[in-house]
Enzyme design. Structure first.
Site, short mmCIF file in Angstrom:
data_model
loop_
_atom_site.label_atom_id
_atom_site.label_comp_id
_atom_site.label_asym_id
_atom_site.label_seq_id
_atom_site.Cartn_x
_atom_site.Cartn_y
_atom_site.Cartn_z
N HIS A 193 0.83 -1.21 0.00
CA HIS A 193 0.00 0.00 0.00
C HIS A 193 0.86 1.25 0.00
O HIS A 193 0.59 2.22 -0.69
CB HIS A 193 -0.83 0.06 1.28
CG HIS A 193 -1.98 -0.87 1.30
ND1 HIS A 193 -2.88 -0.94 0.28
CD2 HIS A 193 -2.38 -1.76 2.23
CE1 HIS A 193 -3.80 -1.83 0.58
NE2 HIS A 193 -3.52 -2.36 1.76
N ARG A 300 -7.40 -6.09 -13.31
CA ARG A 300 -7.33 -7.33 -12.53
C ARG A 300 -8.58 -7.43 -11.67
O ARG A 300 -8.87 -6.50 -10.89
CB ARG A 300 -6.10 -7.31 -11.62
CG ARG A 300 -4.76 -7.35 -12.34
CD ARG A 300 -3.64 -7.28 -11.31
NE ARG A 300 -2.33 -7.59 -11.82
CZ ARG A 300 -1.42 -6.68 -12.15
NH1 ARG A 300 -1.69 -5.38 -12.03
NH2 ARG A 300 -0.23 -7.04 -12.58
N ARG A 337 -9.62 -8.85 -17.09
CA ARG A 337 -9.09 -10.20 -16.97
C ARG A 337 -9.95 -11.02 -16.01
O ARG A 337 -10.32 -10.54 -14.94
CB ARG A 337 -7.65 -10.14 -16.44
CG ARG A 337 -6.97 -11.49 -16.42
CD ARG A 337 -5.52 -11.38 -16.03
NE ARG A 337 -5.35 -11.11 -14.62
CZ ARG A 337 -4.17 -10.93 -14.04
NH1 ARG A 337 -3.06 -10.98 -14.75
NH2 ARG A 337 -4.08 -10.69 -12.75
N GLU A 434 1.96 -16.02 -20.39
CA GLU A 434 2.78 -15.91 -19.18
C GLU A 434 3.33 -17.26 -18.73
O GLU A 434 3.86 -17.37 -17.63
CB GLU A 434 2.01 -15.20 -18.05
CG GLU A 434 0.63 -15.74 -17.76
CD GLU A 434 -0.14 -14.89 -16.74
OE1 GLU A 434 0.44 -14.02 -16.09
OE2 GLU A 434 -1.35 -15.15 -16.60
N ASN A 457 5.57 -10.48 -15.80
CA ASN A 457 5.82 -10.79 -14.38
C ASN A 457 5.88 -12.29 -14.18
O ASN A 457 6.81 -12.81 -13.55
CB ASN A 457 4.70 -10.23 -13.50
CG ASN A 457 4.51 -8.74 -13.66
OD1 ASN A 457 5.37 -8.08 -14.20
ND2 ASN A 457 3.40 -8.21 -13.19
N ASP A 458 4.89 -12.98 -14.71
CA ASP A 458 4.89 -14.44 -14.57
C ASP A 458 5.79 -15.11 -15.59
O ASP A 458 6.45 -16.09 -15.29
CB ASP A 458 3.46 -14.98 -14.70
CG ASP A 458 2.76 -15.00 -13.36
OD1 ASP A 458 3.33 -15.56 -12.42
OD2 ASP A 458 1.66 -14.42 -13.27
N ARG A 468 9.14 -14.66 -8.37
CA ARG A 468 9.16 -13.20 -8.54
C ARG A 468 9.15 -12.43 -7.23
O ARG A 468 9.45 -11.25 -7.20
CB ARG A 468 8.00 -12.77 -9.46
CG ARG A 468 6.63 -12.92 -8.87
CD ARG A 468 5.56 -12.81 -9.97
NE ARG A 468 4.60 -11.76 -9.70
CZ ARG A 468 3.47 -11.61 -10.37
NH1 ARG A 468 3.16 -12.42 -11.37
NH2 ARG A 468 2.63 -10.64 -10.09
N CYS A 505 1.69 -6.33 -20.71
CA CYS A 505 1.14 -5.67 -19.51
C CYS A 505 1.92 -5.98 -18.23
O CYS A 505 1.50 -5.61 -17.15
CB CYS A 505 -0.33 -6.04 -19.33
SG CYS A 505 -0.58 -7.79 -19.01
#
Ligand code: PEP
Ligand code: MG
Length: 590
Positions: A193, A300, A337, A434, A457-458, A468, A505
């Site tokens: 956060h 997401r 998604r 991914e 990322n993945d 990661r 992305c």
């Protein structure tokens, strides 16, 4: 005076110099106290009184935040307010008081450990991070049980650098951009956060400083370079002078970027590049638009699902949210998604998986929980009537999965038609690339779907076999690794041959050097955290796509990530010095 120069992770760009404000961390540790049967009801009343006080405090904090920081960030506290009414949280605590005959403090601590386990097991850094909400809420209730004061940052004087071990969500919510010039945080993660907020408020921040917190004293001078990821304790005058110059340059550059954020990104040889935003909350959409986003490239839906009371929002609720996304994004497209969930939050009966990253997650879980998946697909198709919707399926590893999804999509449309509900009949269906398997069979997948969205990322994690989120192997997490560049080239080729669109992305889209290589490989659509859109737009405007193609082709022949980086940087410096201005440290060069 102690002097020190430390390297950490650059997570929010810019330079700040101020005196340290050290955020004391007082952890509440519970002691187990047995209670008699006759004391159980009183203990539960004590718990509810502390819950009520906690709600009042959070509500007051939220109102203050709305006034001083702006409403778009108050969701940080909404998750905690929801938790204070959560049946699982309250029921589990009461249950332990009743059955174990223990004091509420002890019961709370046990429930915290239990919930922590549930959240941390979810294979999504963003969601896993929400476990700090639990810690924060429990700590607040705990303090309210003993009438202890809640620590606050209101004592803080102006123009300080906040030094902390970590920031809880409610501490993050108190970040005041008029008082805090920069943040130096020992732990935290890129998706915490505090970091999300620091980026939105444009407060320079460095994380991953290990034990900086213990080395600083209140009022020491601290310099934070959130672009290079460096922190200097009590910097000498010569260094301060150097940094002030760098800061000035950076700020001039930022002003220029913001001024041009709404303009399209077109390379010097006329190639148009689409810049979209990655978003998790409807309230973030206006921010994305201000940053110059031309639509949402990745919405997401996990946050929407996990913040629902039952972690299973009904079709109507989802329909409402998806309509708001599409209206907020209009006239541009929104790529929404389907759930990328895993672990036991949706499946309480499921045995905890030993390796959730490779387990029953994302599309695999959706295909197992068909009712849940179909609710989401129906809501999406209904919302498709109000705007330009594209549906994205996560973690696809082969054609069979795509066909199963398409079959369910057809079933959903049939059901909607039979129920007489309006829906969009032809919503484009795309998949995340991914997994290494998806790259290998990209040509086969490209014939089945309408678009690809590359999730670096993945993809980096799975291709390089590097967790990661694991600090100890983070040095191996290299977006410029030749294996990654070749994978990306191959799937872009497959998309081009099949004539479908491809976008990227993952977080790497916001790294200028990486983005330029992708541009050179032919990528024309990017989606990223909105904060970075102005920078990447600027970089794109400073280059020629034609030259980048040659640079990218040669970069692909370099054997290591480091050699790729050195080669590309050297070429950029000689050909496009303006683009280099946007690279970390580039604006500071003489
Ligand atoms: C990705 O994997 O690159 C991605 C964008 O998805 P997430 O970060 O949600 O896993
Ligand atoms: Mg992913």
């Amino acid at each position: 005076m102690r002097q020190l120069r430390l390297k950490g992770q650059a997570v929010s760009p810019g330079i700040a110099l101020g005196q340290a404000f050290i955020l004391e961390q007082t952890a509440a540790k519970a002691v187990r106290v047995g209670i008699a049967d006759s004391e159980v009801d009183d203990e539960i009343r004590r718990f509810h009184a502390a819950l009520a006080r906690s709600r009042e405090q959070l509500q007051a904090l939220k109102e203050r935040m709305n006034r001083e920081v702006g409403g778009e960030h108050s969701w940080i506290l909404d998750a905690q307010l929801l938790m204070l009414q959560d049946n699982l949280f309250i029921g589990q605590t009461e249950g332990r008081i009743r059955t174990e005959k223990v004091n509420v403090e002890w019961a709370l601590q046990e429930v915290q450990e239990y919930l922590d386990g549930l959240f941390k097991n979810l294979d999504d850094a963003y969601i896993a991070e929400r476990s700090s909400d639990i810690g924060d809420v429990v700590r607040r209730v705990h303090l309210n049980l003993g009438h202890l004061p809640i620590e606050s940052m209101t004592e803080m004087k102006e123009h300080v650098v906040l030094v902390a071990r970590d920031l809880t969500p409610s501490q993050a919510a108190q970040i005041d951009k008029h008082r805090i010039l920069g943040c130096a945080i020992d732990t935290a993660s890129r998706t915490s956060h505090a970091i999300i907020l620091a980026r939105s408020l444009k407060i320079p921040a460095v994380i991953g400083l290990h034990d900086f917190y213990y080395k600083v004293r209140n009022n020491d001078w601290v310099l934070v370079d959130g672009t290079e990821g460096e922190v200097v304790l009590n910097p000498p005058a010569t260094l301060i002078k150097e940094y002030l110059k760098k800061k000035q340059k950076y700020e001039d550059y930022q002003r220029e970027l913001v001024r041009c954020a709404q303009e399209p990104s077109i390379t010097q040889d006329g190639v148009y590049v689409v810049m979209q935003a990655n978003v998790e909350l409807v309230s973030d959409i206006p921010v994305a638009v201000q940053c110059g986003a031309e639509g949402i490239g990745l919405f997401r839906t996990e946050y929407l699902i996990l913040t629902d009371e039952k972690q299973d929002p009904d079709e109507e609720k989802q329909y409402g949210v998806y309509c708001s996304i599409l209206r907020g994004t209009s006239p541009h497209a929104a790529v929404i998604r389907t759930a990328d969930l895993g672990g036991d939050k949706l499946m309480p009966a499921q045995v905890r998986e030993p390796n959730p990253i490779l387990g029953l997650r994302a599309v695999r879980l959706s295909l197992r929980q068909k009712d849940f998946f179909k609710r989401q697909l129906r809501a999406l198709h209904r919302a498709g009537t109000v705007g330009n919707l594209r549906i994205l399926i996560p973690m696809i590893s082969g054609v069979a999965e795509v066909r199963q999804v398409k079959k369910l999509v057809e079933e959903c449309k049939q059901e909607l038609a039979e129920a007489g509900k309006a829906f969009a009949p032809k919503v484009p269906i795309g998949i995340m690339i991914e997994t290494p398997a998806a790259v290998t069979v990209a040509d086969l997948l490209a014939r089945e779907v309408d678009f690809f969205s590359i999730g670096t990322n993945d993809l980096i994690q799975h291709t390089l076999a590097v967790d990661r989120d694991n600090d100890s192997v983070s040095y191996l997490y290299e977006p410029l690794h030749p294996a990654i560049l070749r994978s990306l080239r191959d799937c872009m080729r497959a998309a081009a041959e099949a004539g479908i669109g491809v976008s990227l992305c993952g977080e790497a889209a916001a790294e200028p050097l990486f983005a330029l290589i992708m541009l050179g490989l032919g990528l024309r659509e990017f989606s990223m955290n909105p904060t970075f859109i102005p920078v990447i737009k600027h970089v794109v405007r400073a280059v020629r796509a034609d030259d980048l193609r040659d640079i990218a082709c040669e970069a692909l022949l370099r054997p290591t990530a480091q050699e790729v980086e050195e080669f590309v940087l050297e070429r950029l410096v000689s050909k496009f010095p303006d683009a280099v201005m946007a690279l970390p440290g580039g604006y500071g060069g003489e």
